[in-house]
Each structure stands twice: as structure tokens, then as C-alpha cells.
Scaffold this motif. Sequence first.
Motif, PDB file in Angstrom:
ATOM      1  N   PRO A  27       0.793  -1.229   0.000  1.00 23.15           N
ATOM      2  CA  PRO A  27       0.000   0.000   0.000  1.00 23.15           C
ATOM      3  C   PRO A  27       0.824   1.276   0.000  1.00 23.15           C
ATOM      4  O   PRO A  27       0.281   2.369   0.018  1.00 23.15           O
ATOM      5  CB  PRO A  27      -0.792  -0.126   1.298  1.00 23.15           C
ATOM      6  N   ASP A  28       2.169   1.115  -0.006  1.00 24.63           N
ATOM      7  CA  ASP A  28       3.036   2.290   0.155  1.00 24.63           C
ATOM      8  C   ASP A  28       2.845   3.313  -0.957  1.00 24.63           C
ATOM      9  O   ASP A  28       2.815   4.518  -0.701  1.00 24.63           O
ATOM     10  CB  ASP A  28       4.504   1.863   0.216  1.00 24.63           C
ATOM     11  N   GLU A  29       2.719   2.834  -2.191  1.00 24.12           N
ATOM     12  CA  GLU A  29       2.598   3.767  -3.308  1.00 24.12           C
ATOM     13  C   GLU A  29       1.359   4.652  -3.153  1.00 24.12           C
ATOM     14  O   GLU A  29       1.435   5.876  -3.298  1.00 24.12           O
ATOM     15  CB  GLU A  29       2.550   2.985  -4.627  1.00 24.12           C
ATOM     16  N   GLY A  30       0.220   4.043  -2.824  1.00 19.57           N
ATOM     17  CA  GLY A  30      -0.995   4.822  -2.615  1.00 19.57           C
ATOM     18  C   GLY A  30      -0.910   5.720  -1.399  1.00 19.57           C
ATOM     19  O   GLY A  30      -1.406   6.863  -1.408  1.00 19.57           O
ATOM     20  N   ASN A  31      -0.279   5.236  -0.330  1.00 20.02           N
ATOM     21  CA  ASN A  31      -0.139   6.045   0.878  1.00 20.02           C
ATOM     22  C   ASN A  31       0.757   7.254   0.641  1.00 20.02           C
ATOM     23  O   ASN A  31       0.482   8.355   1.137  1.00 20.02           O
ATOM     24  CB  ASN A  31       0.408   5.187   2.022  1.00 20.02           C
TER      25      ASN A  31
END
Length: 399
Positions: A102-106
Motif C-alpha cells: 500500500p506504500d505507493e498509494g499512501n
Amino acid sequence: MSYSAYSPERSGISDRALALADQVEAFVRETVVPYEKDSRRDDHGPLEELVVEMRAKAKAAGLITPHIPGGTGHLTQRETAAVLIRSGLSPLGPVALNTTAPDEGNMFLLGRVASPELKERFLKPMVAGDARSAFFMTEPADENGAGSDPSMMLTTCVQDGNHWVINGRKTLITGANGAKVGIVMAKSEEGACMFLVDLPNPAIKIERVLDTIDSSMPGGHSVIHIDNLRVPADQMLGQSGEGFKYAQVRLAPARLSHCMRWLGGCIRAHEIAVDYACRRKAFGKLLIEHEGVGFMLAENLLDLKQAELMTYWCADILDSGADGGTESSMAKVAVSEALMRVADRCVQVMGGQGVSRDTIVETIFREIRAFRIYDGPTEVHKWSLSRKLRREYLKAHQA
């Protein structure tokens, strides 16, 4: 074979971004792919030691978080597609390059809505590839909590002086095990709220890490118990009741980046299946010379191209400034279903080899099966689109 052999949509992408995409592809194929046989993983995903080692190599190559050049500002969505598709040529590519969920979206969300102070504290180490994150929204189905319908959220937050106190349970929280940054959603009297928290935190307990069909994301997917978590009020994103508004900022780009990464994965699976069919003989000739096999691979080309065009089309919508909610739903359905067909055909073409972990095709098949559910099952998106059709029809006929 280079991804460029598939003639990606190049218009509207700067020469700099295309060169970066080529660098990312070379890094994934030459540096990351050998790690696919690395034993430093468990049933849930790559272990932290492996993540750190791969990211160190990405940093040395100047490719960590490549879609946020220099740690400031994103590429356009069209340019991001060119880069993230290449990063997905290995399931470990997004992990190594810091383009994974989820890092990219976060990172996208915090870059858009966080205060300068919160960006310095939480976003900066994420962009540097030094901190993983988790997004705490989904809740257990057996408690009838929030899933595809976030309005069912049961996790509560109550203000206590200059803090908020959060209680509830979450599930399928990707990367929570080992994350350093958490984005927690809870419900106040005003509505949904979103908080930034440091991890680990003794008030956020991992009950267990679920055994799931996919296994490429560090930390896997956890069931979480939140017990009297105290969060300073200045770590709320926006105001009380604005959580869903901020979730929408993240939603469409995050859906689309899944399409980008797994398009790269299926391009790789197709390459492997073609190579196998062009070398393996049965009944007196190469497999690809049998129409039953050759036609499946031809159908792969059609689905891959349609998925690519859908991805770039949605990227253009987002780049226009539109919220892209409807378009990202359409892209998520079309791309995930097309890629499922591609991955399934690759397994079928390769027979016993296709179901063996001797090649990455089996892993990609499992990951794509999960992709059809993550960020909204196909059926939920179709339901949402059909409701939109009805609203538009009623509006047109009431005029």
C-alpha cells in the motif's frame, strides 16, 4: 524481450520519464529477477532482510521510488504508468523499487493532503524507502464491519482533550507486520476520520497474519486489534468527518497503480509462456504450432494490449484533473479480468511447468487472482457502474 516490444503508448510521456522506465526495466530484469529464487521469504511474503537488501541496490542505482523523482512531486499518471508497468515485470520489482501497495498509494495521499510537518515526519522516510506503511480500513466480515462498503465502519474514535482515542478491529491490513507508518481510519460522531500513527504501537496488536493466496507483499495481510490507541489531534488528516474525502484522493490512483504493476507481471508471464511454447515439442511439432496453444497466446496479445490501453486511458483522465472514480472502476474491472485470462492461459500453455514454482508464472497467477478482489471486487465495481447508469438515466428523463 524488452517491454518496448509491446509498443506502449508513448505520446505525452517525456523523454526523461521514458529513459527512467527503461532503467527500471533493466534493473528489474537484471538485478531483481535473480532474487525470485531467494529463500528469504515466508508464506506471507519477502522477509525484511531481503527487502532491505533489494532496496539498497535500488538506491545505489538511483531508482528508489522512481515515480517521485528526487523525493518531490509525482510524475504524471501517464508517466507513472510507463515506470510502474516496468517495475511489475517481477513480483519483487515493486518491493525493491518502493512502488508497491500500500506504500505507493499512501505516499500519493500524504503528498497531496498532509501538512509540511506530517510530510517531514511520515512521508519523507517512506519516499526514501526506509519505512513501510499500512492502511487500516477493512474490518472483519464476521463482525459485519467495513469491507467493500466503507460506510459500515465499526472502528470508533472519540476526542479526549488534544488526543483522539481509537478502538476497533481491522483485517487484511497489508504490510502491518513490519510497518513503521500507519494510516488508521475510524468513525467519529461527525463521520469517518483518518489518522497518521507511528508503528509499532502497543495499542495496535497483530492478532495473526492471514494465510492468503498471494505472497509478494512484505508483512502479508494481518488481523489487527486496536485497543485505546491515543493519537495527537494534529495527526488527523483534515478535520473530523473528512476521512472518506481523503480516502477518495487515494482511491482512483491506487486502483490504477495495481493495474500498472500487474500488467507488467502478466507481460512477463506471457514472455515465459511464449518461450516455453516455442521450445517444447509434443505430437511431432512445437507447441506453438498447435492451434490450441498458438491461439491462446494470440489471445494473450489482445488482452495485454487492451489492458495497456485501458490503463493509459484512465491515467489520462486522472492527469486531466478529474477524480477518475468511475474511470478507475472501469479500468480496474477490465484490466484485472483481462490479466486473469492472460495468467490462466500462461499456466495452461505450460502444463505441469505452469503449476510448478520452478517458474514465476505460478506466482503471478496467484497474485492476479487476488487482484480481482483487492481494491474492490469486480462485482462491486460493476454494481457501482450500474447504479451510475441508473442515476444518469433518471436525471435525463426527469429533465
